[in-house]
Design an enzyme around this catalytic site. Sequence first.
Site, short mmCIF file in Angstrom:
data_model
loop_
_atom_site.label_atom_id
_atom_site.label_comp_id
_atom_site.label_asym_id
_atom_site.label_seq_id
_atom_site.Cartn_x
_atom_site.Cartn_y
_atom_site.Cartn_z
N ASN A 115 0.84 -1.35 -0.18
CA ASN A 115 0.09 0.01 0.13
C ASN A 115 0.91 1.35 -0.02
O ASN A 115 1.91 1.36 0.65
CB ASN A 115 -0.82 0.10 1.27
CG ASN A 115 -2.06 -0.95 1.17
OD1 ASN A 115 -2.39 -1.38 0.34
ND2 ASN A 115 -2.41 -1.16 2.60
N ASP A 169 0.85 4.32 2.15
CA ASP A 169 0.30 4.61 3.44
C ASP A 169 0.24 6.38 3.56
O ASP A 169 1.40 7.01 3.17
CB ASP A 169 1.15 4.36 4.48
CG ASP A 169 0.91 2.95 4.89
OD1 ASP A 169 0.04 2.32 4.27
OD2 ASP A 169 1.59 2.09 5.78
N LYS A 176 0.19 -4.25 5.47
CA LYS A 176 0.60 -5.47 6.27
C LYS A 176 1.59 -6.39 6.01
O LYS A 176 2.43 -6.69 6.34
CB LYS A 176 -0.77 -5.95 7.01
CG LYS A 176 -1.52 -5.02 7.58
CD LYS A 176 -2.52 -5.78 8.54
CE LYS A 176 -3.67 -4.82 9.12
NZ LYS A 176 -3.29 -3.73 9.72
N ALA A 218 0.83 -3.39 25.50
CA ALA A 218 1.70 -2.83 26.66
C ALA A 218 1.74 -4.17 27.65
O ALA A 218 2.57 -3.93 28.62
CB ALA A 218 0.99 -1.89 27.26
N GLY A 256 2.54 -7.19 26.86
CA GLY A 256 3.36 -8.29 26.36
C GLY A 256 2.77 -9.13 25.36
O GLY A 256 2.19 -8.87 24.40
N ASP A 279 3.60 6.19 17.86
CA ASP A 279 2.99 5.54 16.66
C ASP A 279 2.81 4.04 16.62
O ASP A 279 3.90 3.68 16.21
CB ASP A 279 3.56 6.33 15.27
CG ASP A 279 2.37 5.74 14.21
OD1 ASP A 279 1.49 5.13 14.28
OD2 ASP A 279 3.14 6.13 12.98
N ASP A 291 2.94 -5.80 12.51
CA ASP A 291 3.46 -6.27 11.35
C ASP A 291 4.92 -6.72 11.67
O ASP A 291 5.62 -7.60 11.28
CB ASP A 291 3.35 -5.33 10.27
CG ASP A 291 1.73 -4.99 10.17
OD1 ASP A 291 0.88 -5.97 10.37
OD2 ASP A 291 1.61 -4.08 9.66
O1 RIB Z 1 -0.63 -2.61 9.89
C1 RIB Z 1 -0.41 -1.34 9.23
C2 RIB Z 1 -0.79 -1.20 8.06
O2 RIB Z 1 -2.25 -1.60 7.74
C3 RIB Z 1 -0.47 0.03 7.38
O3 RIB Z 1 0.84 -0.08 6.53
C4 RIB Z 1 -1.52 0.00 6.19
O4 RIB Z 1 -1.14 -0.02 4.86
C5 RIB Z 1 -2.58 -1.05 6.66
O5 RIB Z 1 -2.37 -2.18 5.65
#
Ligand code: RIB
Length: 289
Positions: free
Chosen positions: A10, A12, A39, A208, A210, A231, A237
């Site tokens: 994607n 983003d 992801k 947070a 674990g 963030d 991922d």
């Molecule tokens: O998990 C984050 C991702 O979710 C982002 O990079 C976005 O593209 C969505 O797929």
Amino acid sequence: MTIYNLGSINADLFYSLPHLPLPGETLASTTFSRGLGGKGANMSVAAARAGARCAHIGAVGPDGAWAVERLTEYGVDTRPVVTLPEATGHALILVDAAGENSIVLYPGANRALSETHIADVLAQATAADTFLTQNETNLQREAAEIAASKGMRVVYAAAPFDADAVQAVLPLLNMLVLNEVEAQQLEQATGLSPDKLPVADVVMTLGAKGCRWFHDGQAQDFAALKVTPVDTTGAGDTFTGYLLAGLDRGMPMAQAIALAQKAGALMVTRHGTADVIPDLKDVQDAFRT
Ligand code: RIB
């Protein structure tokens, strides 16, 4: 060994906001930026940055050459990425002051892959390789069937969560990675708690709090590392990519989870997704004791 990742790519589009918008509310963002994400792409980059050989099975549109170039620069084998007539997928990512997000996805080319292409790529794979997928492409079940028939380790990251999509691949999985909310949603759909799922290894991230690993009905907990998040986008991922890279290198599960937790923890201190996923040296340096 190779990690074959059937996953999304994607663009983003990030907007920083004081809070996530309420229905009917119009908000001005304080910053805007654009980067590589999805992801699937995030997991491929994380696996590559953790030292694994990762081949990404995916698609972009005619506007997506930049994304493929970037994935390649980040160490991912992009030969199995095809260019299709549909537009490259994109995501609108709203990030609030606490680092939490809301995401709107446009799947585009990610959901236009052909079974022939996936079968052609996986024809090269062996039982020593790993197959990974998530829920941002089409043909997850079909690809998992091919991978399972070859004896590959088959792993599914249940995001974005869809109960039908998880249940379609569940009988084929060696490993399921999901967060606490996704585990609750799956339990509502199947009546099965994570320890009762018919999957050898279930790794449940707890933010947070674990992480918990279920194996043969036994649960093992891993404490979280203490960081200040700015963030959280892409941290899950990053965790999954590092986890599989560790296992691919022969690490025991507990050691691979510990490494993945460090990578995920470092990732939440950064703004962005694939472009800022830390490499192995960054991860080791950040948590050296
Ligand atoms: O998990 C984050 C991702 O979710 C982002 O990079 C976005 O593209 C969505 O797929």
